[in-house]
Design a protein around this motif. Structure first.
Motif, PDB file in Angstrom:
ATOM      1  N   GLY A 148       0.741  -1.251   0.000  1.00  0.00           N
ATOM      2  CA  GLY A 148       0.000   0.000   0.000  1.00  0.00           C
ATOM      3  C   GLY A 148       0.767   1.296   0.000  1.00  0.00           C
ATOM      4  N   ALA A 149       2.087   1.257  -0.110  1.00  0.00           N
ATOM      5  CA  ALA A 149       2.838   2.507  -0.160  1.00  0.00           C
ATOM      6  C   ALA A 149       2.397   3.329  -1.363  1.00  0.00           C
ATOM      7  CB  ALA A 149       4.335   2.226  -0.250  1.00  0.00           C
ATOM      8  N   GLU A 150       2.265   4.626  -1.171  1.00  0.00           N
ATOM      9  CA  GLU A 150       1.872   5.497  -2.281  1.00  0.00           C
ATOM     10  C   GLU A 150       2.962   5.548  -3.349  1.00  0.00           C
ATOM     11  OE1 GLU A 150       1.235  10.250  -2.861  1.00  0.00           O
ATOM     12  OE2 GLU A 150       0.139   9.315  -1.193  1.00  0.00           O
ATOM     13  N   LYS A 151       4.205   5.594  -2.887  1.00  0.00           N
ATOM     14  CA  LYS A 151       5.338   5.627  -3.800  1.00  0.00           C
ATOM     15  C   LYS A 151       6.576   5.158  -3.045  1.00  0.00           C
ATOM     16  CE  LYS A 151       7.381   8.591  -7.361  1.00  0.00           C
ATOM     17  NZ  LYS A 151       7.366   9.943  -7.984  1.00  0.00           N
ATOM     18  N   VAL A 152       7.491   4.475  -3.726  1.00  0.00           N
ATOM     19  CA  VAL A 152       8.699   3.971  -3.065  1.00  0.00           C
ATOM     20  C   VAL A 152       9.923   4.312  -3.906  1.00  0.00           C
ATOM     21  CG1 VAL A 152       9.885   1.976  -2.079  1.00  0.00           C
ATOM     22  CG2 VAL A 152       7.388   2.043  -2.100  1.00  0.00           C
ATOM     23  N   LEU A 153      10.906   4.895  -3.255  1.00  0.00           N
ATOM     24  CA  LEU A 153      12.206   5.153  -3.863  1.00  0.00           C
ATOM     25  C   LEU A 153      13.246   4.352  -3.087  1.00  0.00           C
ATOM     26  CD1 LEU A 153      14.216   6.791  -5.670  1.00  0.00           C
ATOM     27  CD2 LEU A 153      14.235   8.509  -3.833  1.00  0.00           C
ATOM     28  N   ALA A 154      13.966   3.468  -3.756  1.00  0.00           N
ATOM     29  CA  ALA A 154      15.017   2.673  -3.119  1.00  0.00           C
ATOM     30  C   ALA A 154      16.376   3.218  -3.539  1.00  0.00           C
ATOM     31  CB  ALA A 154      14.893   1.203  -3.503  1.00  0.00           C
ATOM     32  N   ILE A 155      17.237   3.462  -2.555  1.00  0.00           N
ATOM     33  CA  ILE A 155      18.568   4.000  -2.830  1.00  0.00           C
ATOM     34  C   ILE A 155      19.617   3.069  -2.216  1.00  0.00           C
ATOM     35  CG2 ILE A 155      20.144   5.941  -2.524  1.00  0.00           C
ATOM     36  CD1 ILE A 155      17.720   7.743  -2.151  1.00  0.00           C
ATOM     37  N   VAL A 156      20.446   2.494  -3.043  1.00  0.00           N
ATOM     38  CA  VAL A 156      21.565   1.684  -2.560  1.00  0.00           C
ATOM     39  C   VAL A 156      22.682   2.647  -2.174  1.00  0.00           C
ATOM     40  CG1 VAL A 156      23.242  -0.097  -3.120  1.00  0.00           C
ATOM     41  CG2 VAL A 156      20.917  -0.224  -4.065  1.00  0.00           C
ATOM     42  N   ALA A 157      23.082   2.606  -0.910  1.00  0.00           N
ATOM     43  CA  ALA A 157      24.068   3.577  -0.428  1.00  0.00           C
ATOM     44  C   ALA A 157      24.859   3.004   0.727  1.00  0.00           C
ATOM     45  CB  ALA A 157      23.367   4.868   0.018  1.00  0.00           C
ATOM     46  N   ASP A 158      26.097   3.460   0.843  1.00  0.00           N
ATOM     47  CA  ASP A 158      26.971   3.135   1.961  1.00  0.00           C
ATOM     48  C   ASP A 158      27.020   4.371   2.853  1.00  0.00           C
ATOM     49  OD1 ASP A 158      29.002   2.646   3.746  1.00  0.00           O
ATOM     50  OD2 ASP A 158      30.420   1.906   2.254  1.00  0.00           O
ATOM     51  N   LEU A 159      26.361   4.293   3.995  1.00  0.00           N
ATOM     52  CA  LEU A 159      26.201   5.464   4.856  1.00  0.00           C
ATOM     53  C   LEU A 159      27.483   5.872   5.578  1.00  0.00           C
ATOM     54  CD1 LEU A 159      22.664   4.740   6.352  1.00  0.00           C
ATOM     55  CD2 LEU A 159      23.277   6.213   4.418  1.00  0.00           C
ATOM     56  N   THR A 160      28.557   5.117   5.358  1.00  0.00           N
ATOM     57  CA  THR A 160      29.852   5.545   5.905  1.00  0.00           C
ATOM     58  C   THR A 160      30.525   6.553   4.982  1.00  0.00           C
ATOM     59  OG1 THR A 160      31.154   3.800   4.836  1.00  0.00           O
ATOM     60  CG2 THR A 160      30.133   3.272   6.964  1.00  0.00           C
ATOM     61  N   LYS A 161      29.964   6.764   3.793  1.00  0.00           N
ATOM     62  CA  LYS A 161      30.564   7.663   2.812  1.00  0.00           C
ATOM     63  C   LYS A 161      29.809   8.980   2.770  1.00  0.00           C
ATOM     64  CE  LYS A 161      32.227   3.870  -0.121  1.00  0.00           C
ATOM     65  NZ  LYS A 161      32.132   3.228  -1.453  1.00  0.00           N
ATOM     66  N   ASP A 162      30.546  10.078   2.890  1.00  0.00           N
ATOM     67  CA  ASP A 162      29.924  11.396   2.896  1.00  0.00           C
ATOM     68  C   ASP A 162      29.085  11.633   1.653  1.00  0.00           C
ATOM     69  OD1 ASP A 162      31.448  11.583   5.151  1.00  0.00           O
ATOM     70  OD2 ASP A 162      32.631  13.314   4.506  1.00  0.00           O
ATOM     71  N   GLU A 163      29.630  11.256   0.497  1.00  0.00           N
ATOM     72  CA  GLU A 163      28.920  11.516  -0.752  1.00  0.00           C
ATOM     73  C   GLU A 163      27.612  10.746  -0.840  1.00  0.00           C
ATOM     74  OE1 GLU A 163      32.334   8.571  -1.779  1.00  0.00           O
ATOM     75  OE2 GLU A 163      31.978  10.274  -0.429  1.00  0.00           O
ATOM     76  N   ASP A 164      27.577   9.553  -0.211  1.00  0.00           N
ATOM     77  CA  ASP A 164      26.340   8.773  -0.221  1.00  0.00           C
ATOM     78  C   ASP A 164      25.293   9.379   0.709  1.00  0.00           C
ATOM     79  OD1 ASP A 164      27.529   7.104  -2.016  1.00  0.00           O
ATOM     80  OD2 ASP A 164      27.064   5.250  -0.937  1.00  0.00           O
ATOM     81  N   LEU A 165      25.724   9.883   1.862  1.00  0.00           N
ATOM     82  CA  LEU A 165      24.789  10.562   2.759  1.00  0.00           C
ATOM     83  C   LEU A 165      24.134  11.740   2.041  1.00  0.00           C
ATOM     84  CD1 LEU A 165      26.846  10.646   6.084  1.00  0.00           C
ATOM     85  CD2 LEU A 165      24.738   9.359   5.700  1.00  0.00           C
ATOM     86  N   LYS A 166      24.945  12.532   1.377  1.00  0.00           N
ATOM     87  CA  LYS A 166      24.420  13.691   0.648  1.00  0.00           C
ATOM     88  C   LYS A 166      23.520  13.260  -0.507  1.00  0.00           C
ATOM     89  CE  LYS A 166      28.503  16.449   1.811  1.00  0.00           C
ATOM     90  NZ  LYS A 166      29.755  17.061   1.295  1.00  0.00           N
ATOM     91  N   ARG A 167      23.913  12.186  -1.182  1.00  0.00           N
ATOM     92  CA  ARG A 167      23.112  11.692  -2.314  1.00  0.00           C
ATOM     93  C   ARG A 167      21.750  11.199  -1.851  1.00  0.00           C
ATOM     94  NH1 ARG A 167      22.863   6.578  -4.612  1.00  0.00           N
ATOM     95  NH2 ARG A 167      24.612   5.875  -3.316  1.00  0.00           N
ATOM     96  N   VAL A 168      21.708  10.530  -0.710  1.00  0.00           N
ATOM     97  CA  VAL A 168      20.436  10.046  -0.169  1.00  0.00           C
ATOM     98  C   VAL A 168      19.464  11.199   0.060  1.00  0.00           C
ATOM     99  CG1 VAL A 168      19.357   9.096   1.920  1.00  0.00           C
ATOM    100  CG2 VAL A 168      21.276   7.899   0.860  1.00  0.00           C
ATOM    101  N   MET A 169      19.930  12.255   0.716  1.00  0.00           N
ATOM    102  CA  MET A 169      19.037  13.375   0.993  1.00  0.00           C
ATOM    103  C   MET A 169      18.654  14.101  -0.294  1.00  0.00           C
ATOM    104  SD  MET A 169      17.287  14.651   3.358  1.00  0.00           S
ATOM    105  CE  MET A 169      18.073  13.634   4.632  1.00  0.00           C
ATOM    106  N   GLN A 170      19.630  14.266  -1.190  1.00  0.00           N
ATOM    107  CA  GLN A 170      19.358  14.965  -2.445  1.00  0.00           C
ATOM    108  C   GLN A 170      18.298  14.228  -3.265  1.00  0.00           C
ATOM    109  OE1 GLN A 170      22.816  15.444  -4.936  1.00  0.00           O
ATOM    110  NE2 GLN A 170      21.689  16.438  -6.574  1.00  0.00           N
ATOM    111  N   LYS A 171      18.442  12.910  -3.399  1.00  0.00           N
ATOM    112  CA  LYS A 171      17.493  12.133  -4.189  1.00  0.00           C
ATOM    113  C   LYS A 171      16.110  12.099  -3.542  1.00  0.00           C
ATOM    114  CE  LYS A 171      20.445   9.061  -6.901  1.00  0.00           C
ATOM    115  NZ  LYS A 171      19.771   9.440  -8.165  1.00  0.00           N
ATOM    116  N   THR A 172      16.083  12.061  -2.203  1.00  0.00           N
ATOM    117  CA  THR A 172      14.797  12.061  -1.495  1.00  0.00           C
ATOM    118  C   THR A 172      14.020  13.333  -1.806  1.00  0.00           C
ATOM    119  OG1 THR A 172      15.707  10.727   0.316  1.00  0.00           O
ATOM    120  CG2 THR A 172      13.690  11.950   0.771  1.00  0.00           C
TER     121      THR A 172
END
Length: 258
Positions: free
Chosen positions: A54-78
């Motif tokens: 029942g989710a209205e919409k789902v975005l899946a992001i493969v990321a390594d949260l130990t990496k600064d660039e991935d943390l930023k990418r997660v928020m940016q894509k969200t």
């Protein structure tokens, strides 16, 4: 919980355990979900299951949260995908068998990078967006943060104490912005994070049986659903006057001091 319908919820550690279960629980209420994990295969399974329930919409992001660039990418894509953020759930975590005589620099760095550094800086990145929605944050801590201590989990226990203090101090700082932040502190659960440092399923069952004797409420062990219920409560408007709280879900185990 009608209040969760169409809300944007970012869940880390969404590929398994509490993270996957929480994602699916929110999906049933029609949320828009951003699911984050480094386990691409299992993350895809959670994504499919969330869509199916029942989710209205789902975005899946493969990321390594130990990496600064991935943390930023997660928020940016969200924000690119949903334009807003209502709830941040910092659930990703690791637990290593690392007593002081064998603990390595890598054990320490790996544990703190996932358990402390990632939620801190993901929270920092989320502040401008949560301020707009008067949103909330829930961190996953542990009974290990308080009186209870385990010699084989020294670094893990230290990291979860840090999560508790981060939660409390951030609550004071973010209150003026209308953002709430709380933590859930479960006792032992039979999830991947704990079974990863055990040698076998038999070891896991022996551990469950041994620790069950220490729980005053008498339950064999904490269920994932117990933790999910606590997360959803703290994230909801029913907890609108609760911030800076560490909610122990442990059958009063932490009160025994053993």
């Amino acid at each position: 919980m009608v209040e969760f319908a169409s809300k944007v919820v970012l869940v880390t550690g969404a590929a398994s355990g509490v993270g996957a279960g929480t994602a699916k629980a929110f999906a049933k209420h029609g949320t828009r979900l951003c699911l984050v994990d480094r386990d691409e295969e299992n993350l895809a399974k959670t994504e499919t299951e969330c869509k199916n329930v029942g989710a209205e919409k789902v975005l899946a992001i493969v990321a390594d949260l130990t990496k600064d660039e991935d943390l930023k990418r997660v928020m940016q894509k969200t924000i690119e995908e949903f334009s807003e953020l209502n709830i941040l759930l910092n659930i990703a975590g690791i637990c290593l068998n690392a007593p002081i005589e064998i603990a390595s620099f890598k054990d320490f760095d790996d544990t703190y990078n996932i358990n402390v550094r990632a939620p801190l800086f993901l929270t920092q990145l989320a502040i401008p967006f949560l301020e707009k929605t008067k949103g909330s944050i829930v961190n996953i801590s542990s009974i290990a943060s308080k009186e209870y201590a385990d010699a084989s989990q020294m670094i893990y226990c230290m990291s979860k104490s840090s999560v508790d203090h981060f939660t409390k101090i951030a609550a004071l700082e973010l209150a003026k912005k209308g953002i709430r932040i709380n933590a859930v502190n479960p006792a032992f659960m039979k999830t991947n994070i704990f079974q990863s440092w055990l040698n076998s399923a038999e070891d896991a069952e022996e551990l469950v049986q041994g620790r069950a004797k220490l729980v005053p409420l008498g339950r064999k062990n904490v269920k994932v659903d117990d933790v999910i219920n606590a997360i959803m409560f703290l994230a909801s408007d029913r907890a609108k006057m609760i911030t800076g709280t560490c909610l122990f879900v442990d059958g009063a185990r932490h009160l025994t001091g053993i």
